[in-house]
Design a protein around this motif. Structure first.
Motif, PDB file in Angstrom:
ATOM      1  N   LEU A 188      11.278  12.327  -4.509  1.00 13.12           N
ATOM      2  CA  LEU A 188      11.353  10.912  -4.840  1.00 13.12           C
ATOM      3  C   LEU A 188      12.725  10.327  -4.531  1.00 13.12           C
ATOM      4  CD1 LEU A 188       9.268  11.007  -8.085  1.00 13.12           C
ATOM      5  CD2 LEU A 188       8.809   9.508  -6.138  1.00 13.12           C
ATOM      6  N   LYS A 189      12.709   9.083  -4.091  1.00 10.84           N
ATOM      7  CA  LYS A 189      13.904   8.347  -3.729  1.00 10.84           C
ATOM      8  C   LYS A 189      14.039   7.117  -4.616  1.00 10.84           C
ATOM      9  CE  LYS A 189      13.190   9.592   1.143  1.00 10.84           C
ATOM     10  NZ  LYS A 189      12.998   9.057   2.523  1.00 10.84           N
ATOM     11  N   PRO A 190      15.252   6.590  -4.771  1.00  8.54           N
ATOM     12  CA  PRO A 190      15.416   5.371  -5.564  1.00  8.54           C
ATOM     13  C   PRO A 190      14.539   4.217  -5.082  1.00  8.54           C
ATOM     14  CG  PRO A 190      17.546   6.376  -5.200  1.00  8.54           C
ATOM     15  CD  PRO A 190      16.554   7.156  -4.368  1.00  8.54           C
ATOM     16  N   SER A 227       6.562   5.149   4.738  1.00 11.95           N
ATOM     17  CA  SER A 227       7.684   5.476   3.883  1.00 11.95           C
ATOM     18  C   SER A 227       7.428   6.655   2.953  1.00 11.95           C
ATOM     19  CB  SER A 227       8.087   4.254   3.049  1.00 11.95           C
ATOM     20  OG  SER A 227       7.008   3.815   2.240  1.00 11.95           O
ATOM     21  N   VAL A 228       6.163   7.030   2.771  1.00 12.26           N
ATOM     22  CA  VAL A 228       5.846   8.119   1.847  1.00 12.26           C
ATOM     23  C   VAL A 228       5.185   9.303   2.529  1.00 12.26           C
ATOM     24  CG1 VAL A 228       5.588   6.436  -0.006  1.00 12.26           C
ATOM     25  CG2 VAL A 228       3.550   7.290   1.185  1.00 12.26           C
ATOM     26  N   LEU A 260       0.830  -1.194   0.000  1.00 13.66           N
ATOM     27  CA  LEU A 260       0.000   0.000   0.000  1.00 13.66           C
ATOM     28  C   LEU A 260       0.867   1.246   0.000  1.00 13.66           C
ATOM     29  CD1 LEU A 260      -3.175   0.685   2.069  1.00 13.66           C
ATOM     30  CD2 LEU A 260      -1.294   2.299   2.174  1.00 13.66           C
ATOM     31  N   VAL A 261       0.489   2.213  -0.812  1.00 12.25           N
ATOM     32  CA  VAL A 261       1.142   3.511  -0.830  1.00 12.25           C
ATOM     33  C   VAL A 261       0.254   4.558  -0.180  1.00 12.25           C
ATOM     34  CG1 VAL A 261       2.128   5.329  -2.257  1.00 12.25           C
ATOM     35  CG2 VAL A 261       2.461   2.931  -2.891  1.00 12.25           C
ATOM     36  N   ALA A 262      -0.968   4.676  -0.673  1.00 10.28           N
ATOM     37  CA  ALA A 262      -1.898   5.665  -0.149  1.00 10.28           C
ATOM     38  C   ALA A 262      -3.314   5.291  -0.537  1.00 10.28           C
ATOM     39  CB  ALA A 262      -1.568   7.067  -0.672  1.00 10.28           C
ATOM     40  N   THR A 263      -4.266   5.645   0.309  1.00 14.92           N
ATOM     41  CA  THR A 263      -5.674   5.431   0.008  1.00 14.92           C
ATOM     42  C   THR A 263      -6.465   6.684   0.350  1.00 14.92           C
ATOM     43  OG1 THR A 263      -6.175   4.484   2.191  1.00 14.92           O
ATOM     44  CG2 THR A 263      -5.553   2.952   0.438  1.00 14.92           C
TER      45      THR A 263
END
Length: 116
Positions: free
Chosen positions: A85-87, A62-63, A47-50
């Protein structure tokens, strides 16, 4: 019943920004949650975002502070604005839609590569 089409992926340098879009079409009623997930090679989809129908948001640790999820109801579109943004953000990003009483729907994915 629902089709999701992502766009906006690409190559960006570390510290750069990118905005992803996901347009929903078809039977778009009774949507309760839309979100973004990502999957790097050899890793599970995470999951990144909802964002909920009421506008509530949830982000992976992490984000947090770097990514922002938003919607444009008139366009039936969800966005993911990615800053700093990161690698390790490199992955295929998938749009996800959760509809009441139905299983999840997924987009085809869009590649985001963060590299110098």
């Amino acid at each position: 019943q629902v089709q999701l089409v992502e766009s906006g992926g690409g190559l960006v340098q570390p510290g750069g920004s990118l905005t992803l879009s996901c347009a929903a079409s078809g039977s778009i009623s009774r949507i309760i949650v839309m979100g973004w997930y990502r999957q790097a090679p050899g890793e599970q989809r995470e999951l990144v975002a909802t964002i909920t129908r009421g506008g509530g948001t949830n982000y992976a640790d992490s984000v947090k502070g770097r990514f922002t999820i938003s919607t444009d109801n008139a366009k039936n579109t969800v966005y993911l604005q990615m800053n700093s943004l990161k690698p390790e953000d490199t992955a295929v990003y998938y749009c996800n839609l959760q509809r009441l009483f139905e299983s999840d729907y997924w987009g085809q994915g869009t590649q985001v590569t963060v590299s110098s």
